[in-house]
Design an enzyme around this catalytic site. Structure first.
Site, PDB file in Angstrom:
ATOM      1  CG  HIS A   6      -4.420  -0.217   3.819  1.00 19.14           C
ATOM      2  ND1 HIS A   6      -3.614  -1.019   3.049  1.00 19.14           N
ATOM      3  CD2 HIS A   6      -5.430   0.196   3.012  1.00 19.14           C
ATOM      4  CE1 HIS A   6      -4.133  -1.114   1.822  1.00 19.14           C
ATOM      5  NE2 HIS A   6      -5.234  -0.375   1.781  1.00 19.14           N
TER       6      HIS A   6
ATOM      7  CG  HIS B 293      -6.688   0.548  -1.445  1.00 17.93           C
ATOM      8  ND1 HIS B 293      -6.729  -0.535  -0.608  1.00 17.93           N
ATOM      9  CD2 HIS B 293      -7.914   0.598  -2.036  1.00 17.93           C
ATOM     10  CE1 HIS B 293      -7.922  -1.106  -0.669  1.00 17.93           C
ATOM     11  NE2 HIS B 293      -8.657  -0.440  -1.534  1.00 17.93           N
TER      12      HIS B 293
ATOM     13  CB  CYS C  67      -0.997  -0.003   1.155  1.00 20.56           C
ATOM     14  SG  CYS C  67      -0.257   0.043   2.806  1.00 20.56           S
TER      15      CYS C  67
END
Length: 183
Positions: free
Chosen positions: A116, A134, A61
């Site tokens: 994340h 993402h 990510c």
């Protein structure tokens, strides 16, 4: 011995103090959120690979967000946690713009521990709901809606990397320049 401890303390403070700060390098005045999103969209379907930041091999990510911003000559820290910047934090999701970074807690961490990161692609300024692109463990580079249960309960916050620019509104018809045709 005392002199060596002082030097060691100074060095440790410099090393760990610097790593705790978010450092964004590059010209943030020229890139737009639209530029960032368009660049990111080119990689939809690229596989997730932990610790990788390579469009041919895959992305994790933060590797994905770092790579996308680097294409606009903007350098972000490598980890999602370090990419979060309190100085440019966006408190209200209704104020999000394309290109902003959104952060979520990871699987193993607590609610506030960042694990994340993604890039805002669309936002509803009335509700604060947004879509983000993402690199997800399960699907690689993809677009997700903020209301999806997994991400909705893990949302931590957002920050702005680019200079704040409101999307250019479409001009009303009376503001469109008129042209005189030559015969």
């Amino acid at each position: 011995m005392k002199h060596q401890l002082i030097i060691l303390t100074i060095l440790l403070t410099a090393v760990f103090g610097a790593s705790a700060q978010t450092v964004i390098k590059g010209d943030i005045s020229t890139a737009t959120g639209k530029d960032i999103v368009n660049s990111a969209m080119e990689f939809i379907g690229t596989p997730y690979r932990y610790g990788v930041m390579n469009p041919k091999r895959g992305f994790d990510c933060s590797g994905f967000t770092s790579y996308i911003y680097s294409r606009q000559n903007i350098s972000l820290p490598r980890s999602s946690c370090d990419q979060f910047c309190k100085e440019t934090e966006i408190k209200d999701p209704k104020d999000l713009q394309k290109g902003d970074l959104v952060f979520f807690s990871g699987r193993g961490g607590g609610k506030s521990r960042i694990g994340h990161v993604g890039i805002v692609t669309e936002v509803n300024p009335e509700t604060g709901e947004f879509k983000f692109i993402h690199s997800a463990c399960s699907s690689g580079v993809t677009i997700t809606h903020s209301t999806e249960a997994y991400y909705a309960k893990r949302y931590v916050g957002a920050c702005r990397v680019l200079e704040e620019k409101k999307e250019e509104a479409q001009q009303p018809y009376w503001a469109v320049p008129t042209f005189k045709f030559l015969e």
